[in-house]
Design an enzyme around this catalytic site. Structure first.
Site, PDB file in Angstrom:
ATOM      1  N   ASN A  10       0.870  -1.176   0.000  1.00 31.46           N
ATOM      2  CA  ASN A  10       0.000   0.000   0.000  1.00 31.46           C
ATOM      3  C   ASN A  10       0.911   1.231   0.000  1.00 31.46           C
ATOM      4  O   ASN A  10       1.489   1.568   1.032  1.00 31.46           O
ATOM      5  CB  ASN A  10      -0.894  -0.022   1.242  1.00 31.46           C
ATOM      6  CG  ASN A  10      -1.706   1.252   1.401  1.00 31.46           C
ATOM      7  OD1 ASN A  10      -1.773   2.070   0.482  1.00 31.46           O
ATOM      8  ND2 ASN A  10      -2.315   1.430   2.558  1.00 31.46           N
ATOM      9  N   TRP A  11       1.026   1.846  -1.173  1.00 33.77           N
ATOM     10  CA  TRP A  11       1.951   2.987  -1.293  1.00 33.77           C
ATOM     11  C   TRP A  11       1.380   4.258  -0.673  1.00 33.77           C
ATOM     12  O   TRP A  11       2.085   5.269  -0.590  1.00 33.77           O
ATOM     13  CB  TRP A  11       2.296   3.231  -2.768  1.00 33.77           C
ATOM     14  CG  TRP A  11       3.135   2.151  -3.392  1.00 33.77           C
ATOM     15  CD1 TRP A  11       3.522   0.967  -2.837  1.00 33.77           C
ATOM     16  CD2 TRP A  11       3.719   2.179  -4.708  1.00 33.77           C
ATOM     17  NE1 TRP A  11       4.292   0.251  -3.730  1.00 33.77           N
ATOM     18  CE2 TRP A  11       4.429   0.969  -4.887  1.00 33.77           C
ATOM     19  CE3 TRP A  11       3.692   3.101  -5.765  1.00 33.77           C
ATOM     20  CZ2 TRP A  11       5.115   0.662  -6.061  1.00 33.77           C
ATOM     21  CZ3 TRP A  11       4.367   2.794  -6.943  1.00 33.77           C
ATOM     22  CH2 TRP A  11       5.077   1.589  -7.082  1.00 33.77           C
ATOM     23  N   LYS A  12       0.122   4.225  -0.306  1.00 33.77           N
ATOM     24  CA  LYS A  12      -0.560   5.405   0.274  1.00 33.77           C
ATOM     25  C   LYS A  12      -0.370   6.624  -0.648  1.00 33.77           C
ATOM     26  O   LYS A  12      -0.286   6.453  -1.855  1.00 33.77           O
ATOM     27  CB  LYS A  12      -0.061   5.660   1.690  1.00 33.77           C
ATOM     28  CG  LYS A  12      -0.106   4.406   2.556  1.00 33.77           C
ATOM     29  CD  LYS A  12       0.017   4.690   4.018  1.00 33.77           C
ATOM     30  CE  LYS A  12       0.095   3.375   4.776  1.00 33.77           C
ATOM     31  NZ  LYS A  12      -0.062   3.525   6.202  1.00 33.77           N
ATOM     32  N   HIS A 100      -9.601   0.902   4.588  1.00 28.91           N
ATOM     33  CA  HIS A 100      -8.340   1.104   5.308  1.00 28.91           C
ATOM     34  C   HIS A 100      -8.602   2.036   6.498  1.00 28.91           C
ATOM     35  O   HIS A 100      -9.408   2.962   6.398  1.00 28.91           O
ATOM     36  CB  HIS A 100      -7.289   1.708   4.367  1.00 28.91           C
ATOM     37  CG  HIS A 100      -5.922   1.715   4.966  1.00 28.91           C
ATOM     38  ND1 HIS A 100      -5.522   2.679   5.864  1.00 28.91           N
ATOM     39  CD2 HIS A 100      -4.878   0.863   4.832  1.00 28.91           C
ATOM     40  CE1 HIS A 100      -4.270   2.413   6.239  1.00 28.91           C
ATOM     41  NE2 HIS A 100      -3.859   1.323   5.629  1.00 28.91           N
ATOM     42  N   GLU A 102      -7.027   4.439   7.654  1.00 28.33           N
ATOM     43  CA  GLU A 102      -6.833   5.874   7.381  1.00 28.33           C
ATOM     44  C   GLU A 102      -8.070   6.454   6.704  1.00 28.33           C
ATOM     45  O   GLU A 102      -8.454   7.603   6.943  1.00 28.33           O
ATOM     46  CB  GLU A 102      -5.567   6.072   6.527  1.00 28.33           C
ATOM     47  CG  GLU A 102      -4.313   5.871   7.381  1.00 28.33           C
ATOM     48  CD  GLU A 102      -3.081   5.424   6.629  1.00 28.33           C
ATOM     49  OE1 GLU A 102      -3.060   5.512   5.388  1.00 28.33           O
ATOM     50  OE2 GLU A 102      -2.127   4.972   7.301  1.00 28.33           O
ATOM     51  N   GLU A 172      -5.682  -5.313  10.280  1.00 29.98           N
ATOM     52  CA  GLU A 172      -4.709  -4.243  10.486  1.00 29.98           C
ATOM     53  C   GLU A 172      -5.032  -3.498  11.784  1.00 29.98           C
ATOM     54  O   GLU A 172      -5.826  -2.539  11.771  1.00 29.98           O
ATOM     55  CB  GLU A 172      -4.777  -3.255   9.323  1.00 29.98           C
ATOM     56  CG  GLU A 172      -4.406  -3.868   7.991  1.00 29.98           C
ATOM     57  CD  GLU A 172      -3.745  -2.827   7.100  1.00 29.98           C
ATOM     58  OE1 GLU A 172      -2.616  -3.075   6.704  1.00 29.98           O
ATOM     59  OE2 GLU A 172      -4.347  -1.772   6.856  1.00 29.98           O
ATOM     60  N   GLY A 178       1.980   2.070  10.698  1.00 27.78           N
ATOM     61  CA  GLY A 178       2.889   3.199  10.564  1.00 27.78           C
ATOM     62  C   GLY A 178       3.530   3.620  11.878  1.00 27.78           C
ATOM     63  O   GLY A 178       4.119   4.696  11.973  1.00 27.78           O
ATOM     64  N   SER A 218       3.078  -2.408  10.259  1.00 28.22           N
ATOM     65  CA  SER A 218       4.530  -2.395  10.481  1.00 28.22           C
ATOM     66  C   SER A 218       5.199  -3.736  10.185  1.00 28.22           C
ATOM     67  O   SER A 218       6.182  -4.095  10.818  1.00 28.22           O
ATOM     68  CB  SER A 218       4.854  -1.927  11.907  1.00 28.22           C
ATOM     69  OG  SER A 218       4.357  -0.607  12.112  1.00 28.22           O
ATOM     70  N   GLY A 239       2.668  -1.272   4.312  1.00 30.27           N
ATOM     71  CA  GLY A 239       2.715   0.163   4.041  1.00 30.27           C
ATOM     72  C   GLY A 239       4.140   0.620   3.816  1.00 30.27           C
ATOM     73  O   GLY A 239       4.708   0.474   2.730  1.00 30.27           O
ATOM     74  N   GLY A 240       4.752   1.156   4.868  1.00 28.92           N
ATOM     75  CA  GLY A 240       6.084   1.765   4.766  1.00 28.92           C
ATOM     76  C   GLY A 240       7.110   0.905   4.041  1.00 28.92           C
ATOM     77  O   GLY A 240       7.848   1.394   3.170  1.00 28.92           O
TER      78      GLY A 240
END
Ligand code: PEP
Length: 257
Positions: A10-12, A100, A102, A172, A178, A218, A239-240
């Site tokens: 997930n590149w956000k 998600h 977010e 998640e 994150g 994470s 993610g990251g």
């Protein structure tokens, strides 16, 4: 048939088109073809990057799917700023993240909207990656299994077994996204198993056993092995670490063991 792990990045809201092309190319370069026999891999860039990223993978003939991070369920019309399912389908998206945390927390996405999106995606033959997960206060309050399973039931409202069989669920925990604070492998296993149990109650054992349930929060090159060794953890939503080609590749390699 044993479930195949799905590793999805997930590149956000990261990467302009030139940056996305470089990132996709670096990911493609690092993917060993035999990993891709054993693991399903996808990346979910921002909308504007989808086509260029897809082109990189097509040019390289590398079996990495692309997915969107969000979508609107109505087919077309006066919905300024929204992107339709037909639009992402036309680009060749195989997946779309829905719900998600977010989007739920920053943009007010509700369980009902998650359900509408998931059902409309299935109709278009795009696999929804349905995100669920509890906040830290819910975890600390001890009601996290009830909370997460209620989100799962709401996401599946109105779906039959054939529809449900075409979904992916990503557990998640919000407190792990994150933050660098990963759920332990046992914590991830406990909730992923509870999700599978709910799918079984709703749709029967066969659908439950076939459903891909990812962990996200994470996950990185150092902890992927342990998380992915758990029987009910079928991959990761990353993610990251998905923005770092070497780390993303290491996670895919771990998922193929
Ligand atoms: C995510 O946003 O889905 C996620 C899991 O992020 P991170 O890996 O950075 O925690």
């Amino acid at each position: 048939m044993p479930r195949k792990n799905l590793i999805a990045g997930n590149w956000k809201m990261n990467s302009t088109i030139p940056e996305a092309v470089v990132l996709a190319q670096e990911i493609s370069n690092r993917m060993e073809r035999d990993w891709l026999e054993l693991v399903d891999v996808a990346v979910c860039p921002p909308f504007v990057d989808l086509k260029p990223v897809k082109s990189v993978f097509e040019f390289d003939r590398v079996d990495i799917a692309v997915g969107a991070q969000n979508v609107y369920w109505e087919p077309k019309g006066a919905f300024t700023g929204e992107i339709s399912i037909a639009m992402i389908k036309n680009i060749g998206c195989a997946f779309c993240i829905v719900g998600h945390s977010e989007r739920r927390n920053l943009f007010g996405e509700t369980n009902e909207e998650v359900n509408l999106k998931a059902r409309a995606l299935i109709e278009a033959d795009i696999t929804p990656i349905i995100c669920v997960g509890e906040s830290l206060s819910v975890r600390d309050g001890g009601t996290y299994l009830d909370f997460v399973t209620a989100q799962v039931r709401a996401a599946y409202a109105g779906m039959d077994a054939a529809d449900a069989a075409r979904t992916v669920v990503a557990y998640e925990p919000v407190w792990a996204i994150g933050t660098g604070r990963t759920a332990t492998a046992d914590q991830a296993q406990e909730v992923c198993a509870a999700i599978r149990k709910v799918v079984g109650e709703l749709y029967g054992e066969a659908v439950a056993e076939a459903t891909t349930i990812q962990y996200g929060g994470s996950m990185n090159a150092a902890n992927a092995d342990e998380l992915l060794s758990k029987p009910d953890v079928d991959g990761g939503l990353i993610g990251g670490a998905s923005l770092k080609p070497a780390d993303f590749a290491a996670i895919v390699a771990a998922a193929g063991k």
